[in-house]
Write a protein that holds these residues in place. Structure first.
Motif, PDB file in Angstrom:
ATOM      1  N   MET A  40       0.810  -1.207   0.000  1.00  0.00           N
ATOM      2  CA  MET A  40       0.000   0.000   0.000  1.00  0.00           C
ATOM      3  C   MET A  40       0.849   1.264   0.000  1.00  0.00           C
ATOM      4  O   MET A  40       0.398   2.327  -0.440  1.00  0.00           O
ATOM      5  N   ALA A  41       2.071   1.179   0.494  1.00  0.00           N
ATOM      6  CA  ALA A  41       2.945   2.349   0.534  1.00  0.00           C
ATOM      7  C   ALA A  41       3.585   2.647  -0.816  1.00  0.00           C
ATOM      8  O   ALA A  41       4.227   3.690  -0.976  1.00  0.00           O
ATOM      9  N   SER A  42       3.423   1.745  -1.781  1.00  0.00           N
ATOM     10  CA  SER A  42       4.013   1.936  -3.115  1.00  0.00           C
ATOM     11  C   SER A  42       2.909   1.815  -4.165  1.00  0.00           C
ATOM     12  O   SER A  42       2.756   0.764  -4.803  1.00  0.00           O
ATOM     13  N   PRO A  43       2.130   2.883  -4.369  1.00  0.00           N
ATOM     14  CA  PRO A  43       0.991   2.802  -5.296  1.00  0.00           C
ATOM     15  C   PRO A  43       1.439   2.569  -6.741  1.00  0.00           C
ATOM     16  O   PRO A  43       2.550   2.924  -7.141  1.00  0.00           O
ATOM     17  N   ILE A  44       0.535   1.978  -7.512  1.00  0.00           N
ATOM     18  CA  ILE A  44       0.719   1.824  -8.954  1.00  0.00           C
ATOM     19  C   ILE A  44       0.005   2.991  -9.631  1.00  0.00           C
ATOM     20  O   ILE A  44      -1.170   3.230  -9.384  1.00  0.00           O
ATOM     21  N   SER A  45       0.715   3.734 -10.484  1.00  0.00           N
ATOM     22  CA  SER A  45       0.116   4.843 -11.220  1.00  0.00           C
ATOM     23  C   SER A  45      -0.161   4.404 -12.655  1.00  0.00           C
ATOM     24  O   SER A  45       0.743   3.930 -13.343  1.00  0.00           O
ATOM     25  N   VAL A  46      -1.414   4.561 -13.103  1.00  0.00           N
ATOM     26  CA  VAL A  46      -1.820   4.149 -14.440  1.00  0.00           C
ATOM     27  C   VAL A  46      -2.632   5.278 -15.067  1.00  0.00           C
ATOM     28  O   VAL A  46      -3.026   6.232 -14.401  1.00  0.00           O
ATOM     29  N   VAL A  47      -2.881   5.149 -16.372  1.00  0.00           N
ATOM     30  CA  VAL A  47      -3.635   6.154 -17.121  1.00  0.00           C
ATOM     31  C   VAL A  47      -5.027   5.611 -17.429  1.00  0.00           C
ATOM     32  O   VAL A  47      -5.171   4.456 -17.864  1.00  0.00           O
ATOM     33  N   ALA A  48      -6.040   6.424 -17.210  1.00  0.00           N
ATOM     34  CA  ALA A  48      -7.412   6.015 -17.500  1.00  0.00           C
ATOM     35  C   ALA A  48      -7.549   5.573 -18.951  1.00  0.00           C
ATOM     36  O   ALA A  48      -7.040   6.219 -19.866  1.00  0.00           O
ATOM     37  N   GLY A  49      -8.207   4.442 -19.140  1.00  0.00           N
ATOM     38  CA  GLY A  49      -8.454   3.941 -20.483  1.00  0.00           C
ATOM     39  C   GLY A  49      -7.361   3.079 -21.062  1.00  0.00           C
ATOM     40  O   GLY A  49      -7.535   2.506 -22.140  1.00  0.00           O
ATOM     41  N   LEU A  50      -6.221   2.964 -20.374  1.00  0.00           N
ATOM     42  CA  LEU A  50      -5.116   2.144 -20.863  1.00  0.00           C
ATOM     43  C   LEU A  50      -5.003   0.871 -20.041  1.00  0.00           C
ATOM     44  O   LEU A  50      -5.277   0.861 -18.835  1.00  0.00           O
ATOM     45  N   ARG A  51      -4.580  -0.194 -20.687  1.00  0.00           N
ATOM     46  CA  ARG A  51      -4.431  -1.490 -20.022  1.00  0.00           C
ATOM     47  C   ARG A  51      -3.207  -1.486 -19.110  1.00  0.00           C
ATOM     48  O   ARG A  51      -2.182  -0.876 -19.408  1.00  0.00           O
ATOM     49  N   PHE A  52      -3.325  -2.197 -17.980  1.00  0.00           N
ATOM     50  CA  PHE A  52      -2.196  -2.329 -17.069  1.00  0.00           C
ATOM     51  C   PHE A  52      -2.266  -3.682 -16.385  1.00  0.00           C
ATOM     52  O   PHE A  52      -3.278  -4.395 -16.461  1.00  0.00           O
ATOM     53  N   ASP A  53      -1.186  -4.046 -15.705  1.00  0.00           N
ATOM     54  CA  ASP A  53      -1.094  -5.327 -14.998  1.00  0.00           C
ATOM     55  C   ASP A  53      -1.001  -5.086 -13.499  1.00  0.00           C
ATOM     56  O   ASP A  53      -0.506  -4.044 -13.043  1.00  0.00           O
ATOM     57  N   LEU A 140      -8.463  -8.075   2.473  1.00  0.00           N
ATOM     58  CA  LEU A 140      -7.050  -7.720   2.609  1.00  0.00           C
ATOM     59  C   LEU A 140      -6.652  -6.718   1.530  1.00  0.00           C
ATOM     60  O   LEU A 140      -6.709  -7.012   0.341  1.00  0.00           O
ATOM     61  N   GLU A 141      -6.249  -5.511   1.958  1.00  0.00           N
ATOM     62  CA  GLU A 141      -5.749  -4.500   1.032  1.00  0.00           C
ATOM     63  C   GLU A 141      -4.286  -4.790   0.725  1.00  0.00           C
ATOM     64  O   GLU A 141      -3.464  -4.896   1.637  1.00  0.00           O
ATOM     65  N   VAL A 142      -3.955  -4.886  -0.562  1.00  0.00           N
ATOM     66  CA  VAL A 142      -2.585  -5.265  -0.915  1.00  0.00           C
ATOM     67  C   VAL A 142      -1.832  -4.200  -1.694  1.00  0.00           C
ATOM     68  O   VAL A 142      -0.610  -4.090  -1.560  1.00  0.00           O
ATOM     69  N   VAL A 143      -2.522  -3.400  -2.515  1.00  0.00           N
ATOM     70  CA  VAL A 143      -1.820  -2.354  -3.248  1.00  0.00           C
ATOM     71  C   VAL A 143      -2.827  -1.296  -3.691  1.00  0.00           C
ATOM     72  O   VAL A 143      -3.995  -1.587  -3.953  1.00  0.00           O
ATOM     73  N   GLN A 144      -2.368  -0.063  -3.745  1.00  0.00           N
ATOM     74  CA  GLN A 144      -3.200   1.053  -4.187  1.00  0.00           C
ATOM     75  C   GLN A 144      -2.929   1.338  -5.664  1.00  0.00           C
ATOM     76  O   GLN A 144      -1.800   1.231  -6.133  1.00  0.00           O
ATOM     77  N   ILE A 145      -3.981   1.704  -6.391  1.00  0.00           N
ATOM     78  CA  ILE A 145      -3.850   2.066  -7.799  1.00  0.00           C
ATOM     79  C   ILE A 145      -4.346   3.495  -7.979  1.00  0.00           C
ATOM     80  O   ILE A 145      -5.496   3.807  -7.652  1.00  0.00           O
ATOM     81  N   ASN A 146      -3.472   4.363  -8.468  1.00  0.00           N
ATOM     82  CA  ASN A 146      -3.830   5.747  -8.742  1.00  0.00           C
ATOM     83  C   ASN A 146      -4.067   5.899 -10.241  1.00  0.00           C
ATOM     84  O   ASN A 146      -3.133   5.759 -11.035  1.00  0.00           O
ATOM     85  N   VAL A 147      -5.311   6.140 -10.614  1.00  0.00           N
ATOM     86  CA  VAL A 147      -5.657   6.284 -12.025  1.00  0.00           C
ATOM     87  C   VAL A 147      -5.615   7.766 -12.395  1.00  0.00           C
ATOM     88  O   VAL A 147      -6.345   8.576 -11.833  1.00  0.00           O
ATOM     89  N   MET A 148      -4.751   8.107 -13.350  1.00  0.00           N
ATOM     90  CA  MET A 148      -4.602   9.480 -13.806  1.00  0.00           C
ATOM     91  C   MET A 148      -5.415   9.696 -15.076  1.00  0.00           C
ATOM     92  O   MET A 148      -5.667   8.765 -15.831  1.00  0.00           O
ATOM     93  N   GLY A 149      -5.790  10.935 -15.316  1.00  0.00           N
ATOM     94  CA  GLY A 149      -6.559  11.249 -16.507  1.00  0.00           C
ATOM     95  C   GLY A 149      -7.516  12.385 -16.238  1.00  0.00           C
ATOM     96  O   GLY A 149      -7.427  13.081 -15.215  1.00  0.00           O
ATOM     97  N   PRO A 150      -8.484  12.614 -17.138  1.00  0.00           N
ATOM     98  CA  PRO A 150      -9.397  13.754 -16.994  1.00  0.00           C
ATOM     99  C   PRO A 150     -10.476  13.528 -15.962  1.00  0.00           C
ATOM    100  O   PRO A 150     -10.859  12.393 -15.678  1.00  0.00           O
ATOM    101  N   THR A 151     -10.972  14.622 -15.426  1.00  0.00           N
ATOM    102  CA  THR A 151     -12.128  14.603 -14.525  1.00  0.00           C
ATOM    103  C   THR A 151     -13.355  15.041 -15.316  1.00  0.00           C
ATOM    104  O   THR A 151     -13.392  16.160 -15.835  1.00  0.00           O
ATOM    105  N   TRP A 152     -14.352  14.166 -15.402  1.00  0.00           N
ATOM    106  CA  TRP A 152     -15.532  14.478 -16.201  1.00  0.00           C
ATOM    107  C   TRP A 152     -16.301  15.646 -15.610  1.00  0.00           C
ATOM    108  O   TRP A 152     -16.439  15.783 -14.396  1.00  0.00           O
TER     109      TRP A 152
END
Length: 326
Positions: A40-53, A140-152
């Protein structure tokens, strides 16, 4: 490591009640905690609409383990579900893995927000399958995902005048592109690659094929766009890092535009008699009472150099040059 103390035992020459940490001198062996590591202390940053693992590391991981993605504000132990996406990519077994690694591939989230990956242990010590059906199984919370992109958001724009289209959000970049489409078009489908006919491409108008005119990580502005039809429109956004070409690339609904002004579809017509007074009643939405009109010859195009001049067929004594009467 598991240490224990016997109440009443003699430790270092005195009887202990096990209140002293130094009394826990008996080694009961190792305590092995299985499951994924907490990242949880090391979030994954991804882009809205794009595939990620999503990759989980740990011990005794299983092909029966499952994950769910939920809004971080709700957390994994919430009493109501806030599942945020098409669950088909994560409800099934991991894509790849072994006892120490689990990998779920090709996950996509379309809304900018912070999310958390919730994990369910899918097998017992004998590798027998355990249920992972209820939200309560995924605590069980294992990792945070921060989704970047536009705000509708929704925006009113004015018919026939140069307008700025501003998208706000996080992680915006110079490679982002937009398409402005009719409200009936779904972002991400082939038709989303083409601009609406409501965009005016003529003199003074800009069709925003390229990058934003002004860009920062939290705002992007496309300038000088004109609209020629009073419609509701969508702004479909693409944040792909390898180009925005196809309709499938423009898969994020970033803005809803409400074009205000006179109704243009169908064209409003007036049947009048020569040399008789008539009222020109023009309907629309969002009219302010400060609009102006010009009556032209049919061969003069609105928006052209001569569009500011009245036709000679309109007497100078009755030119409609001021505010509307009502």
């Amino acid at each position: 490591r598991l240490c224990f103390c016997i109440t009443g035992a003699v430790v270092y020459g005195r009887t202990t009640d096990c209140s002293d940490p130094g009394s826990y001198i008996k080694d009961a062996g190792a305590l092995i905690i299985t499951g994924p590591a907490n990242n949880m202390a090391s979030p994954i940053s991804v882009v809205a609409g794009l595939r990620f693992d999503v990759t989980l590391m740990g011990t005794e991981l299983s092909n029966f383990d499952r994950i769910r993605l939920r809004d971080k504000s709700d957390g994994c132990a919430a009493t109501t579900s806030s599942r945020v996406m098409d669950s088909s990519r994560v409800d099934d077994a991991r894509s790849y893995g072994n006892l120490n690694t689990s990998l779920w591939t090709d996950i996509q989230i379309d809304t900018r927000r912070e999310y958390v990956v919730c994990w369910c242990k899918g097998a017992d010590d004998n590798d027998e399958k355990l249920p992972c059906n209820s939200d309560w199984d995924f605590v069980l919370e294992v990792v945070q995902i921060n989704v970047m992109g536009p705000t509708w958001t929704e925006v009113d724009v004015i018919l026939g005048t140069s307008q700025d289209i501003v998208i706000t959000g996080t992680g915006l970049s110079a490679g982002d592109r937009i398409r402005i489409v009719d409200a009936s078009v779904e972002c991400g489908l082939p038709a989303a690659a083409n601009f609406s006919m409501a965009i005016y491409p003529g003199t003074g108008g800009v069709v925003p094929y390229g990058p934003a005119d002004v860009i920062s990580v939290d705002a992007a502005t496309w300038r000088g766009i004109k609209f020629r039809h009073t419609r509701d429109l969508k702004v479909c956004w693409c944040g792909a890092r390898d180009g925005c070409v196809h309709g499938s690339d423009f898969n994020i609904h970033a803005l809803t535009l409400h074009v205000t002004g006179v109704f243009t579809e169908p064209v409003q017509k007036f049947n009048v008699t020569n040399l008789e007074f008539f009222d020109a009643r023009i309907e629309g939405r969002g009219l302010l009472g400060t609009e102006r009109i010009r009556i032209l010859e049919t061969y003069t195009e609105c928006g052209s150099l001569y569009a500011s001049q009245f036709s000679d067929q309109v007497p100078e004594t009755v030119l409609p040059v001021g505010d509307p009467w009502q």
